[in-house]
Design a protein around this motif. Sequence first.
Motif, PDB file in Angstrom:
ATOM      1  N   GLU A 124       0.838  -1.209   0.000  1.00 46.03           N
ATOM      2  CA  GLU A 124       0.000   0.000   0.000  1.00 46.03           C
ATOM      3  C   GLU A 124       0.866   1.249   0.000  1.00 46.03           C
ATOM      4  N   TRP A 138       2.144   1.815  -3.469  1.00 47.41           N
ATOM      5  CA  TRP A 138       1.054   2.326  -4.319  1.00 47.41           C
ATOM      6  C   TRP A 138       0.808   3.805  -4.043  1.00 47.41           C
ATOM      7  N   LEU A 139       0.801   4.190  -2.735  1.00 50.85           N
ATOM      8  CA  LEU A 139       0.587   5.604  -2.381  1.00 50.85           C
ATOM      9  C   LEU A 139       1.728   6.484  -2.893  1.00 50.85           C
ATOM     10  N   SER A 173       3.574   5.922  -5.580  1.00 55.83           N
ATOM     11  CA  SER A 173       3.418   6.075  -7.037  1.00 55.83           C
ATOM     12  C   SER A 173       2.251   7.021  -7.355  1.00 55.83           C
ATOM     13  N   GLU A 174       1.141   6.940  -6.595  1.00 52.38           N
ATOM     14  CA  GLU A 174       0.019   7.866  -6.805  1.00 52.38           C
ATOM     15  C   GLU A 174       0.441   9.296  -6.499  1.00 52.38           C
ATOM     16  N   ARG A 175       1.222   9.494  -5.465  1.00 49.92           N
ATOM     17  CA  ARG A 175       1.719  10.839  -5.139  1.00 49.92           C
ATOM     18  C   ARG A 175       2.583  11.375  -6.285  1.00 49.92           C
ATOM     19  N   LEU A 197       2.323  10.578  -9.435  1.00 50.76           N
ATOM     20  CA  LEU A 197       1.407  10.933 -10.522  1.00 50.76           C
ATOM     21  C   LEU A 197       0.704  12.251 -10.228  1.00 50.76           C
ATOM     22  N   LEU A 198       0.233  12.431  -9.016  1.00 49.09           N
ATOM     23  CA  LEU A 198      -0.462  13.670  -8.651  1.00 49.09           C
ATOM     24  C   LEU A 198       0.485  14.869  -8.705  1.00 49.09           C
ATOM     25  N   LYS A 219       0.765  15.760 -12.327  1.00 47.14           N
ATOM     26  CA  LYS A 219      -0.442  16.453 -12.786  1.00 47.14           C
ATOM     27  C   LYS A 219      -0.452  17.881 -12.274  1.00 47.14           C
TER      28      LYS A 219
END
Length: 158
Positions: A133, A136-137, A139-141, A143-144, A147
Motif C-alpha cells: 500500500e 502504491w501511495l 506512485s500515486e503521489r 502521478l499527482l 499532474k
Amino acid sequence: MLSALSPNDPLLSNPFSAAFDGGYTPWDCPEFFLAPKPVTKPVTSSTGSDDPDQTHAKEKPDSDYSNRGVTIVEERKRRRMVSNRESARRSRMRKQRHLENLRNQLNLFRVENRELNTQLQILLNHCDRVRTENNWLRSERTLLCQKLSNISQFMAFE
C-alpha cells in the motif's frame, strides 16, 4: 586364679603354635592365612541319648547369642535393603514426575511456539500489505505531483 591352671591346660595352648614350629611366622607363610579352614562337625553326645536337647547344653547360650547376633545383622541388612528399595522407588517416582513435568513443559512450549509462529506470519503478511500500500501511495503521489506540475505550467502560460 591363673596359678590354678596347669601349663598343659588346653585353655592356655597357643593356636598358632603349629605355624611357629618351623621357625616361620604367619607373615612368612601367607598360605597359612589363605588356606581353607577345616569344616568342623557338630559334636554329639556320647551318652547314647537321642535327645538333641541334652547335647551341648553348655554351648546353647553361645549359639543362641551368635544366632541372635546373626539374626540382628540379618535383620539390619533386611531393613537396609527394604529401605534402599523404598528409596530407589521414591527416586524413580521423582524422576518419572520430573520427566512428566518436562514433557508437559515441552508440549506447552511447542503450543506457544506454534502460536508465536502464527502471529509472526500474520504480522509479516500485514507488513507486506502495508509495504504494498505504501508503494502504491508513493506512485500515486508521484502521478499527482506530475499532474499538479502540468496544471501549474498550463496556468503559467495563460
